[in-house]
Motif scaffolding. Structure first.
Motif, PDB file in Angstrom:
ATOM      1  N   ARG A  71      54.914  49.101 -54.745  1.00 42.84           N
ATOM      2  CA  ARG A  71      53.546  49.617 -54.952  1.00 42.84           C
ATOM      3  C   ARG A  71      53.540  51.141 -55.047  1.00 42.84           C
ATOM      4  NH1 ARG A  71      51.014  44.973 -54.556  1.00 42.84           N
ATOM      5  NH2 ARG A  71      51.887  43.520 -53.040  1.00 42.84           N
ATOM      6  N   THR A  90      56.019  35.827 -49.878  1.00 45.25           N
ATOM      7  CA  THR A  90      55.128  36.974 -49.742  1.00 45.25           C
ATOM      8  C   THR A  90      54.517  37.330 -51.104  1.00 45.25           C
ATOM      9  OG1 THR A  90      54.998  39.223 -48.851  1.00 45.25           O
ATOM     10  CG2 THR A  90      57.095  38.607 -49.888  1.00 45.25           C
ATOM     11  N   ASP A  91      53.947  38.544 -51.203  1.00 44.61           N
ATOM     12  CA  ASP A  91      53.229  38.895 -52.431  1.00 44.61           C
ATOM     13  C   ASP A  91      54.065  39.765 -53.373  1.00 44.61           C
ATOM     14  OD1 ASP A  91      53.232  41.151 -50.885  1.00 44.61           O
ATOM     15  OD2 ASP A  91      51.062  41.377 -50.792  1.00 44.61           O
ATOM     16  N   VAL A  92      55.346  39.946 -53.079  1.00 45.92           N
ATOM     17  CA  VAL A  92      56.274  40.612 -54.004  1.00 45.92           C
ATOM     18  C   VAL A  92      57.468  39.662 -54.170  1.00 45.92           C
ATOM     19  CG1 VAL A  92      55.659  43.041 -53.644  1.00 45.92           C
ATOM     20  CG2 VAL A  92      57.181  41.926 -52.019  1.00 45.92           C
ATOM     21  N   GLY A 115      60.593  39.980 -53.691  1.00 47.48           N
ATOM     22  CA  GLY A 115      61.767  40.157 -52.846  1.00 47.48           C
ATOM     23  C   GLY A 115      61.714  41.514 -52.159  1.00 47.48           C
ATOM     24  N   VAL A 116      62.866  41.927 -51.640  1.00 48.23           N
ATOM     25  CA  VAL A 116      62.982  43.260 -51.050  1.00 48.23           C
ATOM     26  C   VAL A 116      63.428  44.196 -52.178  1.00 48.23           C
ATOM     27  CG1 VAL A 116      64.115  44.660 -49.303  1.00 48.23           C
ATOM     28  CG2 VAL A 116      63.635  42.238 -48.842  1.00 48.23           C
ATOM     29  N   PHE A 117      62.745  45.303 -52.331  1.00 48.97           N
ATOM     30  CA  PHE A 117      63.023  46.229 -53.429  1.00 48.97           C
ATOM     31  C   PHE A 117      63.701  47.506 -52.930  1.00 48.97           C
ATOM     32  CE2 PHE A 117      60.881  44.682 -57.334  1.00 48.97           C
ATOM     33  CZ  PHE A 117      60.414  43.477 -56.832  1.00 48.97           C
ATOM     34  N   GLY A 161      52.848  34.478 -45.950  1.00 48.96           N
ATOM     35  CA  GLY A 161      52.123  35.650 -45.451  1.00 48.96           C
ATOM     36  C   GLY A 161      50.642  35.582 -45.836  1.00 48.96           C
ATOM     37  N   GLY A 162      49.888  36.559 -45.334  1.00 48.10           N
ATOM     38  CA  GLY A 162      48.432  36.558 -45.487  1.00 48.10           C
ATOM     39  C   GLY A 162      47.938  36.403 -46.924  1.00 48.10           C
ATOM     40  N   ALA A 196      59.688  49.875 -44.432  1.00 52.74           N
ATOM     41  CA  ALA A 196      59.514  48.784 -45.406  1.00 52.74           C
ATOM     42  C   ALA A 196      58.899  47.586 -44.691  1.00 52.74           C
ATOM     43  CB  ALA A 196      60.856  48.399 -46.020  1.00 52.74           C
ATOM     44  N   LYS A 197      57.588  47.433 -44.811  1.00 48.95           N
ATOM     45  CA  LYS A 197      56.928  46.442 -43.943  1.00 48.95           C
ATOM     46  C   LYS A 197      57.093  44.997 -44.426  1.00 48.95           C
ATOM     47  CE  LYS A 197      52.313  45.964 -45.814  1.00 48.95           C
ATOM     48  NZ  LYS A 197      50.997  45.493 -45.501  1.00 48.95           N
ATOM     49  N   VAL A 198      57.902  44.792 -45.459  1.00 49.84           N
ATOM     50  CA  VAL A 198      58.057  43.451 -46.014  1.00 49.84           C
ATOM     51  C   VAL A 198      58.617  42.463 -44.987  1.00 49.84           C
ATOM     52  CG1 VAL A 198      60.248  44.097 -47.131  1.00 49.84           C
ATOM     53  CG2 VAL A 198      58.992  42.144 -47.995  1.00 49.84           C
ATOM     54  N   LYS A 204      57.729  30.315 -44.559  1.00 49.07           N
ATOM     55  CA  LYS A 204      56.657  31.145 -43.986  1.00 49.07           C
ATOM     56  C   LYS A 204      55.805  31.742 -45.099  1.00 49.07           C
ATOM     57  CE  LYS A 204      55.040  35.411 -42.805  1.00 49.07           C
ATOM     58  NZ  LYS A 204      55.032  36.705 -43.510  1.00 49.07           N
ATOM     59  N   ALA A 228      62.607  50.323 -53.179  1.00 45.08           N
ATOM     60  CA  ALA A 228      61.553  51.121 -52.559  1.00 45.08           C
ATOM     61  C   ALA A 228      60.296  50.257 -52.651  1.00 45.08           C
ATOM     62  CB  ALA A 228      61.343  52.442 -53.298  1.00 45.08           C
ATOM     63  N   ASP A 229      59.246  50.625 -51.933  1.00 47.69           N
ATOM     64  CA  ASP A 229      58.013  49.834 -52.012  1.00 47.69           C
ATOM     65  C   ASP A 229      57.540  49.794 -53.463  1.00 47.69           C
ATOM     66  OD1 ASP A 229      55.492  48.743 -51.909  1.00 47.69           O
ATOM     67  OD2 ASP A 229      54.898  49.841 -50.097  1.00 47.69           O
TER      68      ASP A 229
HETATM   69  P1  ADP Z   1      52.919  39.320 -45.954  1.00 47.35           P
HETATM   70  O1  ADP Z   1      51.444  39.347 -45.778  1.00 47.35           O
HETATM   71  O2  ADP Z   1      53.392  38.305 -46.942  1.00 47.35           O
HETATM   72  O3  ADP Z   1      53.648  39.246 -44.650  1.00 47.35           O
HETATM   73  P2  ADP Z   1      53.357  42.173 -46.072  1.00 47.35           P
HETATM   74  O4  ADP Z   1      52.177  42.907 -46.587  1.00 47.35           O
HETATM   75  O5  ADP Z   1      53.590  42.170 -44.619  1.00 47.35           O
HETATM   76  O6  ADP Z   1      53.306  40.684 -46.655  1.00 47.35           O
HETATM   77  O7  ADP Z   1      54.698  42.708 -46.772  1.00 47.35           O
HETATM   78  C1  ADP Z   1      54.789  42.742 -48.182  1.00 47.35           C
HETATM   79  C2  ADP Z   1      54.515  44.142 -48.668  1.00 47.35           C
HETATM   80  O8  ADP Z   1      55.527  45.010 -48.215  1.00 47.35           O
HETATM   81  C3  ADP Z   1      54.531  44.291 -50.176  1.00 47.35           C
HETATM   82  O9  ADP Z   1      53.280  44.004 -50.730  1.00 47.35           O
HETATM   83  C4  ADP Z   1      54.972  45.734 -50.381  1.00 47.35           C
HETATM   84  O10 ADP Z   1      53.921  46.574 -50.747  1.00 47.35           O
HETATM   85  C5  ADP Z   1      55.466  46.172 -49.015  1.00 47.35           C
HETATM   86  N1  ADP Z   1      56.803  46.796 -49.085  1.00 47.35           N
HETATM   87  C6  ADP Z   1      57.131  47.990 -48.529  1.00 47.35           C
HETATM   88  N2  ADP Z   1      58.394  48.304 -48.801  1.00 47.35           N
HETATM   89  C7  ADP Z   1      58.905  47.289 -49.536  1.00 47.35           C
HETATM   90  C8  ADP Z   1      60.190  47.040 -50.117  1.00 47.35           C
HETATM   91  N3  ADP Z   1      61.200  47.899 -49.980  1.00 47.35           N
HETATM   92  N4  ADP Z   1      60.356  45.887 -50.808  1.00 47.35           N
HETATM   93  C9  ADP Z   1      59.351  44.997 -50.935  1.00 47.35           C
HETATM   94  N5  ADP Z   1      58.103  45.190 -50.409  1.00 47.35           N
HETATM   95  C10 ADP Z   1      57.896  46.321 -49.719  1.00 47.35           C
END
Ligand code: ADP
Ligand code: ASP
Ligand code: MG
Length: 412
Positions: free
Chosen positions: A183, A172-174, A176-178, A9-10, A207-209, A7, A180-181
Motif C-alpha cells: 500500500r 488476508t487482503d494481500v 502474500g508478504v511483500f 482476517g477482518g 510489517a503488520k501482515v 485463518k 515492502a507494504d
Molecule cells: P488481516 O486483517 O487479514 O489480519 P492485516 O491488516 O492485519 O490483515 O495485515 C495485512 C496488511 O498488512 C496489508 O493490507 C498490508 O497493507 C500490510 N502490510 C504491511 N507490510 C506488509 C508487507 N511487507 N507485506 C504484505 N502486507 C504488508
C-alpha cells in the motif's frame, strides 16, 4: 488426510458476501480431502469500533472489561461463518476461545497462550464438523476472558496448528508478504519464501501482515505458514525454517514503523550510573525501550535519546522528567513525529556495504538520521516521520528494484 488451519482476517470476513467467499475456500480444502479448522477475526472495523466506544466512556478503560468487550467482535464473526458453512451444506460448529479451550496468562489485552486443549477439536473433526474458532481470545485459569493483542488471530491460528500438528494458511487482503507494504510501495514484490527469523524482524519492525507472536510460535514449533489472499487463487508466501531458504539475499524487505516516539534528555551529567538510573525507572514501569543514543560529552555533559512506543510515551515522559530533576539534567523533550525505517535480510550476515548504501540513499534524499540500531540481519534508522514514505520508496528502489548490488560473500 491432513489437517489444515485456515485463518481469515477482518477484511476477508468483512461482509456476509466475504464470509461466503471465505467459506468457499474452506470447502475447496474439504473437497481436496483435508480436514479444516477455521480461525476467524472480527469483521473489518469491528474491533476499532469497540475500542472507540470504550474510549468515549474513559481514556483508560479497565483492561478486564476491555477484553470482555473486544472478544465479542470475534464471537459475532464465528457464528456467522458457521451458519454460512451450514447453509452451503457443510456442518460447522463455532467455538469461543474458552470453549476450545485456549488457556492464557492473565495479562489482559495482551495475554499469552499457555496451552490449548485439543480433545474437543479432534472430536469435532472426527465427527465430520468444521470447528470455527474465534481468533484473538482465550481464557485464564480463573475463567477470565482475555485477548492476545492487536492482530492476535494470527497467533491463535499458528498455536492451534502447532497443537494439532496441522499446516497453517493465513488468508488476508494481500497476496502474500511483500518486499515492502504494497500500500506504500506500489512496486513491492511478493516474496515466495521467507525464513522465520526474517519474518520475525519484518513483523517487529512494522510489517503488520503477521502478528509478531504468531511468528515466534511458528519458529518454536516448526509450523509452516502459507500467507495468501482470500480473494485470489495464486500462491502466496511461505514462512519456513532458514534451511529451506535457497536464496539468501542481503535485503529481503523494507519496513517502516511510525508507532514509536523519541524522548531526549538534554544536558545530562556524564557520570557513571546516570543511564542505569534512567532506564531502571522505565523498566520498573514495564516500559520497553528500543533505540538508545548517547552523544559525545562536552564539558562533562551529554544528551541522551531513546525511543518507546507512542502508547507508553506520555508515561515514559513523566517518569523521565522526575529522574531528570534528580540527576540535574536541563530539559526533557518528547517527539512523537518520528519513524523507524528498516532493511531486513539473512544475507546481511555475510555481506558488506549494506549500511553504507542505506545511509547514502537516505542522505541523497535529504533525510537526516537521528538514531541507528542494528542486529545481524537488520539495520534501522530513526528519521522524521514526514519522510517515512519517501525513505521506504527510495530504499526499495535502491535495494530491491535496482537489483542486488550488495556483495554476499561465498559461504561455502
Ligand atoms: P488481516 O486483517 O487479514 O489480519 P492485516 O491488516 O492485519 O490483515 O495485515 C495485512 C496488511 O498488512 C496489508 O493490507 C498490508 O497493507 C500490510 N502490510 C504491511 N507490510 C506488509 C508487507 N511487507 N507485506 C504484505 N502486507 C504488508
Ligand atoms: N480483531 C482483532 C484486531 O483487529 C484481532 C485480529 O484481527 O487478528 O486486532
Ligand atoms: Mg492481522
Amino acid at each position: 488426510m491432513g489437517i489444515v488451519v485456515q485463518k481469515f482476517g477482518g477484511t476477508s470476513v468483512g461482509s456476509l458476501e466475504r464470509i461466503e467467499n471465505a467459506a468457499r475456500r474452506v470447502i475447496q480444502a474439504l473437497n481436496r480431502g483435508d480436514r479444516v479448522i477455521v480461525v476467524s477475526s472480527a469483521m473489518a472495523g469491528d474491533t476499532d469500533r469497540l475500542i472507540e466506544l470504550a474510549r468515549k466512556i474513559t481514556e483508560f478503560p479497565n483492561e478486564r472489561e476491555m477484553d470482555m468487550l473486544l472478544a465479542t467482535g470475534e464471537q459475532r464473526a464465528i457464528s456467522l461463518f458457521a451458519m454460512t458453512l451450514r447453509k452451503l451444506g457443510y456442518p460447522a460448529v463455532s467455538l469461543c476461545g474458552w470453549q476450545v479451550p485456549i488457556i492464557t496468562d492473565d495479562v489482559h489485552t495482551k495475554a499469552r497462550i499457555k496451552r490449548i486443549g485439543t480433545q474437543r477439536l479432534k472430536n469435532l473433526l472426527n465427527e465430520g464438523y468444521v470447528p470455527v474458532v474465534a481468533g484473538f481470545q482465550g481464557i485464564t485459569e480463573d475463567w477470565e476472558i482475555t485477548t492476545l493483542g492487536r492482530g492476535g488471530s494470527d497467533t491463535t491460528a499458528v498455536a492451534l496448528a502447532a497443537a494439532v500438528g496441522a499446516d497453517c494458511e493465513i488468508y488476508t487482503d494481500v497476496t502474500g508478504v511483500f518486499t515492502a507494504d504494497p500500500r506504500v510501495v506500489p512496486n513491492a514484490k511478493k516474496i515466495p519464501y521467507v525464513s522465520y527469523e526474517e519474518m520475525l524482524e519484518l513483523a517487529s519492525l512494522g510489517a503488520k501482515v503477521m502478528q509478531i507472536r504468531s511468528v515466534e510460535f511458528a519458529a518454536k514449533y516448526g509450523v509452516r505458514i502459507h500467507v495468501r489472499s482470500s480473494f485470489e487463487e495464486e500462491e502466496g508466501t511461505w514462512i519456513v525454517p532458514e534451511d529451506e531458504i535457497m536464496e539468501k539475499v542481503a535485503v529481503r524487505g523494507i519496513t517502516v514503523d511510525t508507532k514509536e516516539a523519541r524522548i531526549t534528555v538534554v544536558r545530562v551529567p556524564d557520570q557513571p550510573g546516570i543511564a542505569a538510573k534512567l532506564f531502571k525507572a522505565l523498566g520498573e514501569a514495564h516500559i520497553v525501550v528500543d533505540m538508545i543514543v548517547q552523544n559525545v560529552s562536552h564539558e562533562g555533559f551529554t544528551d541522551m535519546s531513546f525511543t518507546v512506543s507512542k502508547n507508553d510515551a506520555p508515561k515514559a515522559e513523566e517518569i523521565v522528567r522526575k529522574v531528570a530533576t534528580e540527576i540535574g539534567a536541563s530539559e526533557v523533550v518528547r517527539d512523537d513525529r518520528v519513524a523507524k525505517v528498516s532493511i531486513v535480510g539473512l544475507g546481511m550476515r555475510s555481506s558488506y556495504g549494506t549500511a553504507a548504501k542505506m545511509f547514502e540513499v537516505l542522505s541523497k534524499n535529504g533525510i537526516n538520521i537521528m538514531a541507528i540500531s542494528t542486529s545481524e540481519i537488520k539495520i534501522s534508522c530513526l528519521i522524521d516521520e514526514k519522510y517515512a514514505e519517501l525513505a521506504v520508496r527510495s530504499l526499495h528502489e535502491a535495494f530491491v528494484e535496482d537489483g542486488e548490488e550488495i556483495k554476499v560473500e561465498n559461504e561455502g
